[in-house]
Structures are given as C-alpha cells and as structure tokens.
Design a protein around this motif. Structure first.
Motif, mmCIF file in Angstrom:
data_model
loop_
_atom_site.group_PDB
_atom_site.id
_atom_site.type_symbol
_atom_site.label_atom_id
_atom_site.label_comp_id
_atom_site.label_asym_id
_atom_site.label_seq_id
_atom_site.Cartn_x
_atom_site.Cartn_y
_atom_site.Cartn_z
ATOM 1 N N SER A 1 61.076 65.439 41.772
ATOM 2 C CA SER A 1 61.537 66.267 42.593
ATOM 3 C C SER A 1 62.368 67.619 42.681
ATOM 4 C CB SER A 1 62.612 65.193 42.268
ATOM 5 O OG SER A 1 62.729 63.545 42.476
ATOM 6 N N ALA A 2 62.009 67.759 41.738
ATOM 7 C CA ALA A 2 62.633 69.128 42.049
ATOM 8 C C ALA A 2 61.707 69.745 41.532
ATOM 9 C CB ALA A 2 63.044 69.656 40.047
ATOM 10 N N LEU B 1 56.384 55.549 37.173
ATOM 11 C CA LEU B 1 56.258 56.208 38.554
ATOM 12 C C LEU B 1 54.561 55.314 39.180
ATOM 13 C CD1 LEU B 1 57.221 59.615 39.218
ATOM 14 C CD2 LEU B 1 58.277 57.535 39.613
ATOM 15 N N GLY B 2 54.032 55.183 38.866
ATOM 16 C CA GLY B 2 52.974 54.295 39.654
ATOM 17 C C GLY B 2 52.514 52.967 40.506
ATOM 18 N N ASP C 1 55.452 54.815 47.285
ATOM 19 C CA ASP C 1 55.935 54.288 48.103
ATOM 20 C C ASP C 1 57.207 54.420 48.931
ATOM 21 O OD1 ASP C 1 53.829 53.065 49.161
ATOM 22 O OD2 ASP C 1 54.354 51.031 48.776
ATOM 23 N N MET C 2 57.772 54.492 47.254
ATOM 24 C CA MET C 2 59.446 55.357 47.674
ATOM 25 C C MET C 2 59.235 56.987 47.462
ATOM 26 S SD MET C 2 61.430 52.781 44.421
ATOM 27 C CE MET C 2 62.038 53.606 44.144
ATOM 28 N N LEU C 3 58.635 57.415 47.071
ATOM 29 C CA LEU C 3 58.221 58.851 46.552
ATOM 30 C C LEU C 3 57.348 59.669 47.940
ATOM 31 C CD1 LEU C 3 56.327 58.796 43.726
ATOM 32 C CD2 LEU C 3 59.251 59.077 43.476
ATOM 33 N N ARG C 4 58.232 59.258 49.129
ATOM 34 C CA ARG C 4 57.367 60.048 50.042
ATOM 35 C C ARG C 4 58.089 61.023 50.008
ATOM 36 N NH1 ARG C 4 52.988 58.378 49.649
ATOM 37 N NH2 ARG C 4 52.244 56.719 50.408
ATOM 38 N N LEU D 1 47.174 59.656 41.216
ATOM 39 C CA LEU D 1 48.273 58.795 41.336
ATOM 40 C C LEU D 1 48.788 59.944 42.137
ATOM 41 C CD1 LEU D 1 49.844 56.240 40.921
ATOM 42 C CD2 LEU D 1 50.985 57.754 39.229
ATOM 43 N N PHE D 2 48.689 61.242 41.902
ATOM 44 C CA PHE D 2 50.145 61.876 42.811
ATOM 45 C C PHE D 2 48.933 62.806 43.864
ATOM 46 C CE2 PHE D 2 52.479 60.841 38.560
ATOM 47 C CZ PHE D 2 53.025 60.298 39.265
#
Length: 1512
Positions: free
Chosen positions: A1177-1178, A1201-1202, A1206-1209, A1238-1239
């Motif tokens: 996030s930072a 976070l795998g 979705d929450m990380l949009r 993954l990212f």
C-alpha cells in the motif's frame, strides 16, 4: 516334524506324538494366519524352525528404537475402525482362536531384552513431551524447556567425530571451513564446555547415543563395499547389478508342449449350458439344484431345477419387455448387466445369472459396495463404465442396505456410472406372455459372462468368457472330477467368480447336481459347518480353500461325531498357494481318523484368464500318486529348480496341483522378454491352449493380445514356432515335474524382482508370520508388495498389530522379521510398517486389498503407528562415491586471460571515478565522512525530508528532515559524553525498535567519535531465547554503553530478564527518550578515513555470530556505489521494508538517505504481521519507483494476500521499476516468480523483481539497480553441481535446477571465481568460491577472542597463480560467472553472477557436495502435509527434519516418502527422519533457515519431535 513326514520318514514315535496330542498342532497352526482372507500357511514346523535358527544368528545386533511422542502412542481403539460386519466382508478369524492355545515357541522372554532397550525406553520421554501439541492450542511446542542444561555435556575434541560409515571412505573426514571463534547461541556466562564438543554439539545426549547405535549397525557392511573410483563426468552411473557368476543356471532339456487327455465324447451332451438347464427344468423339475443356509446352519431354501428354470424365464422376459426408457426397451441382447448380490444369497444370484443368459444379456457379477469408499470400488466403477453397464440387478434386502442419497435413491459410488437398480424378488417380475419363448441357442463364440479381476497394480479388468468356453470348461471339469448326475457338492467358495462359480453354479447345472452353499457368515460363526454339511448331506465332493481347512482344524475338538467318509473329492481351490500344502497335510492328519481318505484331497490351480489349469485326480479317475518337492529358495529366486537335499534353512516345500485339464495343451515359458519355452528345470509362466479359456479383457485390445493370444511368438530357443494355436498366459509360475504333474511356486502378481532375483510375496508373508505371530500380528493380517525406488523393486511389508502390543513388542517383532527374511530369502526389506488393527483396506471377502494398501503407502495415506526403513541394506545400486582427484597445481597454465582454454571467470561493475553530472552530486563525492555529509545537508537543505516511518495502519508516526536529524544526533552525542562519560573510540550498543531513533543515535555516536553497533531488541514474549543473543553481542562487541528506550531499558533489568541472563553485568544503560537540548561544542572528526566507523554484527545461517569492521572509507564507498547503481537523488523516494540491524538492510535504512539525500519511507517488517498489505500500500500510495524487501516479507505477502487480490484493487504497482529482495543466499526463484505472477494484476511489471547479493565480507556485491539488462535465468544440471561443475541444460530437462542472476555487480566491485582448495582462478561457467575486491569491503572480523589471524584470509586472500597481487575477500559462497549475449550500459557484454549457495552450509556426502536447499525442495514436494523441511548431517548421516502440517497420525506416512524422494532425486540414503510441529525449524530475520541451531537442538533433544525414525 512335518519335513520328516513329507519325505516319508515318519517314525512311530512321531505318529503317536501327533495322534495323542491334537492340541500340539494347534500351536503350530496358530502361527499361521490368514492372507487374501488370509490364505493360510501352516508354516510347517520347518519354517518356524528355520526362522528360529535365522534369528539366533542375530541376537547381538542392537538397533536404535524410533522415538515417539507420547500422544502419538495413544491410537484410537480398534472398535472405532471396525466396520459393521456384513456377510460379504466377513473376516473375523480372530473369533476362532479358542482358549487352551499353546503359544508359539518364544524367541526370548522379555527378561533378557537387550539392556540398552530398557535404558532407552525408560529415558525416552523428551524434555517436554508432557507438553505435546495437545496442550498448546497454537500448535507451537513449549519453548520454555529448551534452556541448556549446563552440567551434562562431556567435552571431547573435534577429531573424535565417529568415522564416516556411509561410503567406506573412512579417511576422508569432512572438514568444514574453520568456523568463527565466536559462539553459537551461548553467551559467555554459560558453561563453555558446550562449545568444545564435536562441531559445537553436546555429545552424550540420548539422540546421539541412538545415532551411535545406528552407526554401529551400519558399520558392519552386509554387502560387499562399492568399488570406489572417480567417475570423471558427472553422469552418475547407477550401479548395475552384475549377475553373480556362481548363480545357478538351468541345465535341463528344452521342455515340449504337454498335451492333456482328449475330451471324451458323451452321448446326449447338451449343445449349451442353457439347453442343459432347459432339459433338467422341464424333465426333472423337482430335482434339488441349490440349498441355501442361514447363519445358524439351517437350510432356509432349496431351489429346484423347475423353479430355477421358471424364475429365470420370468426374469429374462421382464428384463427384455418390461423395462423401458422413453418407450424404447432399456436393454437389447448383448448388453452388459451388473449382478450385485451378497454372499449369503446364492439362490437369487443363480436366478439372475441364468435369467441374463436366457435374455442374451451379459452378466457382470461384482461385490456389494458397502460404503462410498470401499477399497478398489472406484476401479470396479471404471469396469462397469467401460462395459457400458446401466442396470444393476439385486435383491430387496440388499438394495435396502445400500447407502442412500437424501432423495432415497442409491448413491452413485465414486467412479461408478449412473445405474438403474432393479430388484428381482418375485413380486417385481412379470409372467411371460403365452407366445414368448426364449431362444436356447447352441454354444457360440458370443460372450456369455464377464468375470472381474483386480491386478497387482489395482486396476480392475473384465475377462470375457464365451458360451463355447463355458460349455467346454464344464465338460473338462466334469471329466476331470468324474461328476455324475444328482451328486451332492458342498461349496464354501464365493459363487460369483472363480472356482465357486465354475463348480457351484455352472458345472453343477450341467450335471443336475445338488449344491449346498455355505455362506461366509456361517463359517465365521461355525468353522466346522462345511464338514457337518458334508456329513449330513453325504456330499461326494467339497470345494474349499486352505483357509477353510485351517479354520475347521482350530475348532475340530468340539465335534467327535463327524465323518468325511462320503467324500470322494475334496477340491482345494487355492492348491497353487505355497501354504496350501501345510493345510492339506495338517487336515489329513486330524481327519484321517474321521473317514477322510488321503487320496481324496485334490489341490487344483486356476487363473481368471485360463480358468482351471490343473487339478489332481483321485486314483479311481486314473491320477498318479501325489508329488512333493523340497526346493532351494535361493535357486528359485534365480528361476532354477533344485531339490534341496541338505535341509537348509531356506527351502520351499510345494505340492503338485495334479495334471492338466482334458483337451488342453500346456507349456512353460520364460517370464521375461520373448516367450521362449523353458528348460525342464526352469521356473516359468504356465500357458494354456484349450477351448475352455477366457477370450479377452473386455475393451482392452492391447493387453488382450499379450495375454490371450500369445501366438506364434511362442518360440523354441531355435526360433521355430511350437504351435499354430494361440496360448493364454495364466499368471502362474511353475514347472512340470515327474509324471507330468504341474507344480506352482508362485504368481506373477506376487512377483518381486529385487536386483535380478525373484521373490514371491506369499513366501515373504509366510516367513513374517512364523515370527511369533500370535503374540503380535492381528489375525495374521500382513501385506507384502514391492515399490520401485531408484530403478529397482524394493520390498515393503505392512502388518496390522494387535491393539495391546507395546512399542517394545512392535520394535522387537520388526527387527526379527527383518532378520528372518534376510536369512531365509537373502533379501533386504526396504520398509516395514505396522498399522493399528483393522485399518488396512479389505478385499471383498475380508482379506487385505494389497493394491489399495500399496496405493495408500505411496500416497502417504496408510497412517502407520510404527515404521522401520532399511534403505542401507537394500539399496545396492547407488552411484559410486566420488573420490577427489589429486590437487591440480599451477600447471593449469594461464595464458593471458584463459584458464584451460576458457576465459577467466572475472567481472567488475562500472568505474566509480566517472564523476556525476551535477555539482550537488560532485560535492557529496568529496566528503570522506558521513557525519560531514549530514552537517552539510543540514546547512544547505535543512527542511528536506529524509525519513518517513509508517505504523501498521499506514499512518506516518515520525519523520526527520536534515536539520531535525542533525539536532537529534547532537543531543545524543552530548548525552554520551556527559551522562555516559564515554571516550572517543568507545563502543556503543544501540538497542532500538526499527525507527528514526535508531538512525539519530547512530549519527550521534559518529558525532561523539564512538563506534555504534545496532542490536535487535529482545522480544518481550520470548526473552529466554532472544535476550541471550543481545547479551552476547553486547559482550562480544565490548560495548561500554547501551543506548535504548525507557521501555526496553526496564525490560533489560526486569525479573524475567534475570531468569535468562546475568543482568548485573550489563554495561551503563542510557535511555534517549528525553534528552536535554544542548548544542555540541565540536563534532568529532576522524584522523583518517581508515578509522573504524561502525561494527556490523549478524548471526550466520550456520549459527555463528560474526561482527565485521566497517571503516569510514568503506562506509562512504558503499553509499556511493548504491547511489550510482540505483540513481538516487534528493528528488527520489524509496520504500524500505527490511530489518535495520545488519548488512544491506542497515545500510539502506541508516546510511544511504543521508548520503544521497533521497527520501526513505521506512516500513518495519514486524508491522506486516498485523497488516500484510502495509508495504505494498505504501509503495502504491507514494508512487515509489525503487523498493527493497526481504524474502520473509515477500513470503508473507504471497501467502497472506494470495487469496485477497480483490480487496487490493486500490493498490497500483505500475510505478515500481525495481523491487529488490535483499539476500545472502541463492535467489529463491519460485518465491519471486509466484510474487510477480500474483501481483501482475496490480500492475507489477514482470521485469521489476530481482535480488541482491551480499555477505559478511561485503554487504553489497550485486544490486539490480535501475539501468542495465534484466536478470537472466539459466538451468543447470543438479548432478553436475554435486561435482562442483556447471553444466547448462534446457528448461524442464531431468535434474535441471533454475538459477537466477543475483542482480548486477555494483560500481567499483570486482569479482573473480576461485577454486575452493587450490585458490587458483577458474574459467567461465565453472563453480568455485566467489571472491570480491572493492573499496567497500569490510576490513576484518571483530571478535572477542582476538583470533583474527585464523580468518585473515577471509579478507586478505590472494590467488595462487595468475594475478597474485590483488587483495581479495572470500565470500564463503559458491557461484559462477557467465558472459551473456546482453550488453550493459557501457556497451560491453554483460557478465552475470549466479550464486549457488553458502560453502559452510554444503553437505559433503559420498565424496560429493550437496546444497541443503535442493534436498529440501524435493522433500517438501513429497507430501501435501510437509510444511517446511531442513536437512543437515551428523557424522555423515543425512538427517531430514520435516514440519508436519496435519494430524499426528500422518507423521509416520512421511518417513517412507521422504526416504524415497531423496533416494530418487539425489541418490542419497537418509539416515534419520525427524518429524516435528510447524514452527520448530528456526528461521532468522532474513527468512533463512538456521540449520545448525536446529542440529544442536536435535542432538540436545530439545525439539520435542512427534517421531524420530532411524533408517537402518
């Protein structure tokens, strides 16, 4: 006793002994037990005697007993496993064991158990076994008990390590790099004798005494030692078993095809089986056909021929006319129909079978499925599916008992097609129409029925039998057995297949015989029932298996009045089993006095493919006298028949199975390769050609050809075909003896070929059963099979142990079984596993389902409660150990830059002297000291922000601009001088959590002229393990003062701390929370740049605490290199998620921002535990282009976070140009790849992720930076690496290992690859030690013991030839350089550096070098429950520690899987397998495994393992 009787030498005394003591037989019989359901081997006294004698030889062998956590010993009671008893899964032989047994000869009473066993058992609960996982909901073992008991270690010198017994290379003791003279996990206040033991390990702990026993058992080499020589290329050649020149060879004449008597012509013989049924059903309707009994032995129903005919007609009519789907008939002639009938209902089965034949449908009889997961049920489903079965016939009672779905319909069993279940009880059948008549055709080649068969591998096939074969087989049996009309026959066998079907359902109808069918449920309650029925019905023939004879023997004393005088034939259906002879002999001995005539016993041999192969005829039918052979087991293993005259231990006694069937031709062919005829004294596979064999495997053309049409390829040795007729393979191994009698010595299904010798699973079972089975094996349930590991069969023996067996009983039984099999069969058992009673998968009639057992073993789903692996004796085909060649001298002749025709492997980063392009940067370059840079920045750009610290919520908790940092540093310097009264050059320990305070105090020390040492604060919840490390660093670094916060200061002086260390010996402790605002009079300026700037302490993965000295010059040079590589300017922002205490993490956190002026966003890795997405996030929020993390952080993000992408949009990583993992190890390519993958969806570029490389002598050798080509990946041959060679291979080739380049070499850094021993330079793509030369190398180790001389060459090494002037530092890492096709910024071709692993960590085994990570990667793949793994060696035994993430009952499954995978992939034998809870393997802050700490913990018995297996 029996041997004499067998050879006809019985004396009067023996005969009277036998007749007067019937119970004496019981004791030998009890030795037996039951296999298949348990085909019994009354292990004639001979075998028991042989086993006794074999064991006597071994009395002295002591083996270490496995250690087990107490909670694992408590297995749930048997009852919870016992399935409800049903008639088709009957198996309770145990209920037959009456009182008054005499136990088998004890091998030795418990009083003289070897004393070491008692010792081990008494002391076996581990230090914290009482606190096993059950008491810790978190599953973490109690760490409290792991303190060092300081008094119990015996000091020994290093040279007393036991010799290497694993290769026979005793003189090559493994020498590590001299270890740093600092400590491994033990502060100075501790008893220092701990440190002086072999390799820093307490010696007399219990574990090492067991390992010593293990070494002692291994020291006596059982097999000749391997020839040792150096195989020059790394192609490790597996030892090919050379045939023994003295092995027996067949010498007899070529055998010819054996022809049976012709089938006699019978007047009035019906043209088909159905024609016979029609004749008897219409002309003799009242004649009894079949009598069914209930479980009390009462006759519940007698089916007459009239009833059988009328009910079969009704069923045929109903099936063809009344079952419709969408107005179409459901079935048409030729369709297959499943017959699902329990063992207790022969009547309904017979009606269903003949009804199908009349309707021209093909019956497929199968077992009643009891649960959704019956053993082998999926394969049956596959068979039904491939046969296209849509309808299953069953009875009302059976249908009610099947498992139902919620709709009330029968469930669909796993792997089964959707079936319509049709109940054939009378009320569901329709009366045939007046004008309907079935066509009773003559027997044709059309399929009549399909019999299922399960192969050794567990696959189920359907064997098709034609109407013509069925008729011919009935004809042949009628002639061979002399059946006549209206005879009575008692059948104990399963009537659905095999001999039970052939005699009790088909041939009986042909001859209008009356069959009395005995269900298993009745045999279970009353084993004598079949004998009583023979007696009461005056039956002329009985069809049984050896097991039925055995059962009745156990119970015969209850009945004096039975008579077997009516019998003219007692057909023993499994006469081909090696143990049938003992059952037959014993049965005859007991029942001869009850009217049983010796010639009545008729063993027969059959196979699913060839039906009946041979059967012994009574003399009145013209049979020759029976034969027996006492054969040498050793010769049999080479396929040669030799009668054993010396009565040796290892013999096999076999009986004949009579003559071949009328109308058949038989020959014996070689087992392997082209089917040539055997010689007369050679064992081969029996093949039959007759009109009465199966036709094919349904739907499987390929294997059908190999089995049913062994045609012209059946050659004589001269190459001439022996017959133009195709033969069928029977799967039976045997030979033809005198009088043309057939002898069977085994089955192809039970054949195990171990290093060229053949062993029969049944024989091995028999030997195991002869070792006190009654005391130990539950109902004699033993399965033996082989698994292929490292290109050879390995024998596995699995037995059910009795519920009351103790650990010691099990272990003793296991070691005896190993010894007995070794003596008698001369073959090693690879794995012996014991499972709780009643847990092995059952075959339909209660025996062990061997293929399912094997499947579970290989999948790690067997859940044994005891395991003993013996790879050391069995695995004789390992590659030869490598012997190092004599040293290569400087004669490797250096020519210019070529070593042996290759470019020298050296490379360097850009030149640092290329000046920067702007004045600001040039100005920085002129400063020699970091303190000067900070002051200059405080003056020129006072408000420029340098640091932002984030907390777990992502909010900024503290910041520091240039002027703020300068002022805080001044205050710290004043406090050091005034409060701490320190002098210039004093050492100061900085014990702070990650934050700005740490940075300010660091510069404060520089301002005051003190030497800072950053130290990770102790963990308040875990003081016992973390505080000693703090104490040790403070002491070893000779710190005169500790700077810290008030909170930590209280902690260091607390009561809890006093329990872990001596708190009275702390130096001055100052807290810097509120310091007076004082200005420093003058800032200290060092006299020369070579003076010490700071000390960098870190614990290596091998557990060594090492501090390195960094001068002011090196510090500035380090910052300059990083600045140039990453293009850092005041306008840049970088995010750092690393620990700030040592290495590159410290440099990035504390030094670089001040030097380059960029802003650092600091993310303490600890904060990620409460907010995994904090770092990413930072990065996204501040649009950071360059970020650094550690492997632990990357792993937390990948795992945590795998599932939540979705929450990380909101996170966007497209800004990231480079994300570098700071590491001191081989790049973890799988982790970086899964992170990138993954990212990717969050915008992370696939090219962004790379790794850095540094070590103790130089904390930053490689860093990807912002320019330059992407990191490359190569694939190398793992086997070549073991020989210190690099061989590039294609991706995906066997044994390939991917290696990723460790970033780009930093500006000013030069790297060369040197030979680890000769210290000469190596060529391109050669594996050697990485040496580094650069202005930012550390200047040496700082240790309290002042043994700098010992490690001087780590920092001041020179090449032995070539450029001998340059001073290099040795990194202690193996790697290689490779020139790539890519070009770097200067236009030169790019040199890539690949790090393979730390030299200290490598394992020297069998003369080769292994990297632990490679073995660990293989092990983790072996089973889904293995969470983590670490390996190390102890006295050259490989120890594998695995963390079990699953229930403890899975623990022992892992032992064999781990041993297998390491053998297969690395050609190494695992010595010890240790299974522990998750989290036991220690990992440092960089995410690296601390293997040596683990080793010390294991040897000091502090791991509280779930299970420790010592592989013999």
């Amino acid at each position: 006793v029996l041997l004499n009787t067998l050879e006809g030498k019985a004396t009067d005394k023996l005969v009277t002994a036998l007749s007067s003591k019937p119970h004496y037989w019981n004791s030998t019989l009890d030795l037996s037990a039951v296999q298949e359901m348990l085909p019994l081997r009354l292990k004639t006294y001979v075998h028991t005697e042989a086993v006794q004698a074999a064991l006597a030889k071994y009395k002295e062998r002591k083996m270490p007993m496995p250690s087990k956590r107490r909670s694992v010993l408590v297995h749930s009671s048997v009852e919870t496993y016992t399935p409800p008893d049903t008639s088709s899964a009957s198996e309770d032989e145990g209920s037959l064991r009456r009182q008054g047994r005499i136990t088998s000869t004890p091998f030795q009473s418990h009083s003289n158990v070897e004393p070491w066993l008692n010792r081990v058992i008494q002391g076996s609960s581990t230090s914290s076994s009482a606190s096993s996982t059950s008491s810790h909901p978190g599953g973490k073992p109690a760490a409290a008990s792991n303190t060092f008991p300081c008094h119990s270690y015996i000091s020994t010198d290093n040279h007393s390590a036991p010799p290497d017994v694993t290769t026979g290379l005793v003189e090559h003791l493994h020498h590590e790099r001299p270890q740093l003279a600092s400590v491994r996990g033990v502060p100075r206040g501790y008893n220092s004798s701990i440190l002086e033991t072999a390799d820093g390990v307490p010696v007399n702990s219990r574990v090492s005494s067991k390992i010593q026993q293990l070494l002692n058992t291994l020291k006596r080499p059982k097999r000749p030692p391997l020839k040792e020589f150096f195989v020059d290329d790394f192609e490790e050649l597996l030892e090919v078993q050379q045939p023994d020149p003295n092995q027996p060879k067949p010498e007899g004449n070529q055998m010819s095809v054996l022809k049976g008597e012709p089938l006699g012509v019978v007047t009035n013989w019906p043209p088909s089986l159905l024609a016979a049924l029609q004749r008897w059903g219409t002309t003799q309707p009242k004649s009894p056909c079949l009598t069914a009994l209930d479980t009390t032995g009462k006759a519940i129903y007698t089916l007459t021929y009239g009833k059988l005919w009328s009910r079969s007609l009704k069923l045929a009519y109903t099936l063809l006319n009344k079952l419709t789907t969408r107005n179409e008939p459901l079935l048409k002639p030729g369709d297959r129909v499943a017959l699902v009938f329990p063992n207790s209902d022969p009547v309904m089965f017979m009606v269903a079978f003949y009804g199908c034949l009349l309707a021209e449908l093909i019956p497929v009889p199968i077992e009643v499925p009891l649960t959704r997961k019956d053993a082998g049920s999926q394969q049956i489903g596959f068979l039904l599916g491939s046969c296209g079965v849509t309808l299953a016939l069953t009875t009302d009672a059976c249908q009610k008992g099947l498992p139902k779905a919620q709709t009330g319909e029968v469930v669909t069993f796993k792997g089964w097609p959707r079936l319509i279940w049709f109940v054939i009880d009378g009320k569901h059948l329709a009366k045939p129409a007046k004008d309907w008549h079935p066509q009773v055709r003559d027997a044709s080649a059309e399929i009549a029925y399909i019999e299922y068969k399960t192969s050794k591998e567990g696959s189920t096939v359907g064997i098709t039998i034609s109407h013509a074969s069925m008729l011919a087989h009935c004809h042949a049996l009628t002639q061979a057995c002399g059946y006549s009309e209206a005879e009575t026959l008692t059948n104990v066998l399963d009537f659905k297949r095999d001999a039970g079907l052939w005699h009790g359902v088909l041939t009986s109808v042909m001859n209008r015989m009356h069959v009395i069918s005995i269900p298993y449920a009745l045999m279970k309650v009353n084993p004598l029932s079949w004998i009583q029925k023979v007696c009461s019905y005056k039956a002329r023939v009985a069809v049984v298996k050896s097991r039925d004879m055995h059962w009745s023997l156990l119970a015969q004393r209850d009945q004096r009045d039975v008579s077997l005088s009516s019998l003219r034939m007692l057909i023993v259906a499994d006469g081909a089993n090696p143990w049938s002879i003992s059952s037959c002999d014993a049965f005859l001995n007991v029942f001869q006095s009850r009217g049983l005539r010796p010639e009545v016993i008729c063993p027969c041999a059959s196979s699913s493919e060839a039906l009946t192969v041979a059967i012994r005829r009574p003399p009145e039918l013209g049979g020759p006298p029976p034969g027996k052979a006492v054969l040498s087991m050793n010769c049999l293993s080479f396929g040669v028949i030799r009668v054993d005259t010396e009565e040796k231990l290892s013999i096999l006694t076999v009986q004949d199975v009579g003559q071949i069937m009328p109308g058949a031709n038989v020959c014996v062919v070689k087992v392997d390769g082209t089917p040539y005829l055997c010689k007369a004294d050679e064992v081969g596979e029996i093949c039959v050609n007759s009109g009465a064999t199966g036709m094919a495997y349904f739907g499987l053309l390929g294997i059908t050809k190999n089995v049913f049409e062994v045609c012209i390829s059946l050659l004589t040795a001269t190459g001439v075909p022996v017959s133009d007729q195709p033969f069928t393979r029977t799967g039976l191994l045997g030979f033809v003896g005198p009088d043309y009698l057939v002898f069977v010595v085994g089955k192809l299904d039970g054949l195990m070929t171990v290093s060229g010798r053949r062993h029969n699973a049944d024989d091995v079972v028999a030997t195991a059963l002869a070792v006190e089975p009654m005391k130990f094996v539950y109902r004699g349930r033993i399965a033996v099979f082989s698994v292929t590991v490292l290109h050879d069969d390995r024998i596995v023996l699995v037995a059910e142990q009795r519920p009351d067996a103790s650990e010691e009983d099990s272990f003793q039984w296991m070691s005896r079984v190993l010894q007995a099999i070794d003596s008698i069969h001369q073959v090693g058992v690879y794995c012996l596993a014991l499972v709780p009673a009643n847990t092995l998968p059952k075959a339909p009639l209660g025996g062990i389902h061997v293929s399912e057992t094997k499947q579970r073993f290989l999948e790690g789903a067997l859940h044994p409660c005891n395991v003993l692996m013996c790879p050391h004796t069995c695995v004789t085909n390992l590659p030869k150990p490598r012997q190092k060649q004599p040293d290569v001298g400087p004669a490797s002749m250096i020519v210019g830059n070529l070593v042996a025709g290759k470019r020298i492997a050296q490379a360097s980063g850009r030149d640092v002297t290329q000046l920067e392009d702007n004045d600001q940067a040039r100005k920085v370059m002129q400063f020699l000291y970091l303190a000067d840079v900070l002051q200059w920045r405080a003056q020129t750009t006072p408000d420029h922000p340098l640091f932002l610290l984030l907390n777990s919520k992502g909010t900024v908790t503290s910041t520091a601009s240039c002027i703020q940092l300068h002022k805080r540093a001044e205050r710290v310097a004043v406090a050091l001088m005034e409060k701490g009264r320190l002098n210039v050059g004093d050492h100061v320990a900085l014990v702070y959590p990650p934050g700005v305070d740490l940075i300010a105090t660091f510069y404060g020390c520089l301002y005051a002229g003190c030497i800072p040492i950053t130290v990770r604060p102790p963990h308040p919840q875990n003081l016992a393990t973390t505080l000693p490390t703090v104490k040790m660093i403070v002491e070893v670094s000779k710190s005169a003062c500790i700077l810290t916060t008030q909170v930590i200061m209280k902690l260091l002086k607390s009561k809890e701390a006093a329990a872990a260390v001596d708190i009275k010996t702390w130096p001055t402790i100052l807290d810097t929370d509120d310091m007076p605002k004082k200005k420093l009079a003058n800032i200290f300026r060092p006299a020369s740049p070579d003076m010490l700037a700071y000390l960098d302490f870190s614990v290596s993965t091998t557990g060594i605490l090492a501090g390195v000295k960094m001068s002011h010059a090196a510090t500035s040079a380090l910052c300059r290199s990083i600045k140039l590589q990453c293009e850092l300017y005041p306008s840049r922002q970088i995010a750092i998620c690393l620990d700030p205490y040592c290495g590159l993490g410290f440099a990035l956190w504390c030094l670089c921002s001040v030097y380059s002026g960029h802003q650092s966003i600091l993310v303490p890795p600890l904060e990620l535990e409460s907010n995994v997405s904090l770092w990413l996030s930072a990065v996204s929020q501040y649009k950071v282009r360059v970020t650094f993390c550690s492997y632990s952080v990357m792993e937390m993000c990948t795992k945590g976070l795998g599932t939540q992408t979705d929450m990380l949009r909101v996170i966007n990583l497209s800004c990231v140009r480079t994300c570098m993992v700071v590491a001191e190890e081989r790049p973890r390519i799988t982790l970086t790849q899964s992170f990138s993958k993954l990212f990717k969806d969050l915008g992370l570029s696939a090219r962004a992720v790379s790794t850095t490389f540094g070590c103790r002598v130089n904390v930053a050798i490689c860093l990807q930076g912002t320019a330059g080509p992407d990191p490359t990946t190569v694939y190398v041959d793992m086997r070549a690496l073991r020989h210190d060679r690099v061989r590039l291979v294609e991706r995906g080739s066997p044994h390939s290992l991917p290696l990723m380049e460790s970033g780009k070499i930093l500006p000013g850094v030069k790297v060369i690859i040197a030979h680890t021993e000769t210290k000469g330079p190596l060529g391109d793509s050669h594996l050697g030690e990485i040496w580094v030369s650069s202005p930012h190398n550390a200047t040496g180790y700082y240790t309290v013991y002042g043994e700098e001389a010992l490690h001087a060459d780590h920092f001041t090494a020179r090449l032995s030839f070539g450029d001998t002037q340059t001073i290099w530092a040795r990194t202690g890492y193996l790697g290689f350089l490779r020139r790539t096709e890519l070009t770097d910024a200067s236009g030169e071709r790019h040199d890539a550096l690949y790090v393979v692993g730390s030299l200290d960590e490598t394992l020297e085994l069998r003369g080769m070098r292994y990297h632990p990570i490679d073995i660990e990667t293989s092990v983790i793949r072996a089973h889904k429950s293995i969470a983590e793994c670490a390996v190390f060696t102890w006295t050259n035994l490989l120890v594998v520690v695995v963390e079990l993430e699953g229930s403890e009952q899975e623990a022992l499954d892992l032992v064999a899987l781990v041993t297998n995978v390491v053998l297969e992939e690395h050609y190494l034998i695992v010595g010890v397998v240790v299974i522990v809870d998750p989290g036991v393997i220690p990992i440092n802050s960089r995410g690296e495994k601390q293997r040596m700490h683990l080793r010390d913990g294991f040897l000091a018995d502090q791991l509280d393992p779930i299970y420790v297996a010592y592989n013999m």
